[in-house]
Design a protein around this motif. Sequence first.
Motif, PDB file in Angstrom:
ATOM      1  N   GLY A 138       0.842  -1.180   0.000  1.00  0.00           N
ATOM      2  CA  GLY A 138       0.000   0.000   0.000  1.00  0.00           C
ATOM      3  C   GLY A 138       0.884   1.239   0.000  1.00  0.00           C
ATOM      4  O   GLY A 138       2.115   1.151   0.017  1.00  0.00           O
ATOM      5  N   CYS A 139       0.269   2.402   0.007  1.00  0.00           N
ATOM      6  CA  CYS A 139       1.063   3.619   0.027  1.00  0.00           C
ATOM      7  C   CYS A 139       0.193   4.810   0.414  1.00  0.00           C
ATOM      8  O   CYS A 139      -1.042   4.710   0.453  1.00  0.00           O
ATOM      9  N   ALA A 140       0.858   5.932   0.693  1.00  0.00           N
ATOM     10  CA  ALA A 140       0.159   7.181   1.013  1.00  0.00           C
ATOM     11  C   ALA A 140       0.969   8.343   0.454  1.00  0.00           C
ATOM     12  O   ALA A 140       2.201   8.302   0.437  1.00  0.00           O
ATOM     13  N   PHE A 141       0.270   9.361  -0.021  1.00  0.00           N
ATOM     14  CA  PHE A 141       0.944  10.588  -0.434  1.00  0.00           C
ATOM     15  C   PHE A 141      -0.010  11.765  -0.243  1.00  0.00           C
ATOM     16  O   PHE A 141      -1.222  11.577  -0.079  1.00  0.00           O
ATOM     17  N   GLN A 142       0.541  12.957  -0.235  1.00  0.00           N
ATOM     18  CA  GLN A 142      -0.251  14.182  -0.145  1.00  0.00           C
ATOM     19  C   GLN A 142      -0.006  15.006  -1.395  1.00  0.00           C
ATOM     20  O   GLN A 142       1.134  15.189  -1.825  1.00  0.00           O
ATOM     21  N   ALA A 143      -1.094  15.487  -1.970  1.00  0.00           N
ATOM     22  CA  ALA A 143      -0.986  16.332  -3.158  1.00  0.00           C
ATOM     23  C   ALA A 143      -2.214  17.221  -3.252  1.00  0.00           C
ATOM     24  O   ALA A 143      -3.333  16.774  -2.989  1.00  0.00           O
ATOM     25  N   GLU A 144      -1.989  18.476  -3.555  1.00  0.00           N
ATOM     26  CA  GLU A 144      -3.081  19.433  -3.769  1.00  0.00           C
ATOM     27  C   GLU A 144      -4.044  19.485  -2.578  1.00  0.00           C
ATOM     28  O   GLU A 144      -5.252  19.599  -2.730  1.00  0.00           O
ATOM     29  N   GLY A 145      -3.462  19.399  -1.381  1.00  0.00           N
ATOM     30  CA  GLY A 145      -4.264  19.498  -0.163  1.00  0.00           C
ATOM     31  C   GLY A 145      -5.046  18.253   0.196  1.00  0.00           C
ATOM     32  O   GLY A 145      -5.885  18.286   1.097  1.00  0.00           O
ATOM     33  N   VAL A 146      -4.788  17.147  -0.491  1.00  0.00           N
ATOM     34  CA  VAL A 146      -5.511  15.895  -0.245  1.00  0.00           C
ATOM     35  C   VAL A 146      -4.515  14.805   0.144  1.00  0.00           C
ATOM     36  O   VAL A 146      -3.466  14.653  -0.495  1.00  0.00           O
ATOM     37  N   HIS A 147      -4.840  14.063   1.186  1.00  0.00           N
ATOM     38  CA  HIS A 147      -4.071  12.872   1.548  1.00  0.00           C
ATOM     39  C   HIS A 147      -4.713  11.668   0.872  1.00  0.00           C
ATOM     40  O   HIS A 147      -5.925  11.453   0.982  1.00  0.00           O
TER      41      HIS A 147
END
Length: 421
Positions: A138-147
Amino acid sequence: MSHTVEILSVGTELLLGNIVNTDAQMLSQGLSALGLNVYYHTVVGDNPQRVRRAVDIARQRADIIITTGGLGPTCDDLTKNVLAQAFGKKLIYDEESARRIRSHFVRTGRPVTENIFQQAMLPEGCTIFSNDWGTAPGCAFQAEGVHVIMLPGPPSECGPMFQYRAAPYLRQLSEGVILSHTIKLFGIGEATVEARLREQMNAMTNPTLAPYAKEGECELRVTAKAAAPEEAQALLRPTVDQLKALFGSKVYGVDVPSIEAVVEDLLRQRGMTLGTAESCTGGLMAKRLTDVPGASQVFKGGVVSYTNEVKHGVLGVSQELLDRFGAVSAPVAQAMAQGARRVLGCDIALSSTGVAGPDRDDRGNEVGTMFVAIATADGTHVKQLHLGARPVRARLRTQTATHAFDLARRYLSGLPYEETV
């Protein structure tokens, strides 16, 4: 800042009803415990255009998107590709993930094919969640104010991946905890409960209170949000105590799985055993009792006496009673319970007899006319039920069994059999 969460479940098999979306239920419960508010559940099939539209909608209304499914090695596993494209992320081959995937396939004796390494392609700069319960990380990232958090779909992987990988990541975003207690009631309808509590519910903000109708029973969910579990419990306790006092013996437990589980716990506490004699419920009471782990300690067995021959020949119900009153009657229900107690050698026996439909019986008893009885060392009690407002067989059988369990609960708790609130 208060976060809004959307769970996006990817998989055509969910839309077709081939499997139940237990991942979404598990995630909602886990996120609530973390103090994160789930506002939306979305299910979308394995189609890149539809997944992209679902992602575009989610990013407009949620600042945390959690996806399940679509991380595997086959052509319909497209979640990562769509999300990376939607947020302008490149997919990068992660050597460590590839090594773990290869090791898992070799260890489990499965052939190592080139397509399995598709699972090692991950969004650039993401936090990688290693999967010790399967292959796809799995993974997680933050972009454009969204997690964005991506988890595998199989429940055996999604559950521990959330607990041990995603939850620590999400705790950094949480502003507290949300705790709930569920008060279980039997013998009173949701409409009556709601009418009694309407003003109180409208006035409450933290904790909040909501009734839920179940099959033949009702639940009251009390929920509080606070900075720490101890503070949330301090908010919950007075309301729970107040509701228990208000509804009295209609409350059969708090945070308990079922009324039969309560009965079995009471039997264990008192060192007593129980048996059943069932006609209209067709073994449902025995089934529900044996669904509870450890039932063998307290449940002796059951007799499904669907015909008069079995009622007479096995349970010893006299032919005179059957001829005079008919199988659907208080005297026969009483004799069935007494017979089961004697035949099974148990301390308490429950019985059921009635008309589950679709038609009246040969004596003119309406569908939904039921009798349940309990036989104990202190005597026998019979309860007549009229459950025919919505004469659906499964519903009638479920409610009848629950009424019988309520007789046992009341006896074991020292409560009167009949009581109104």
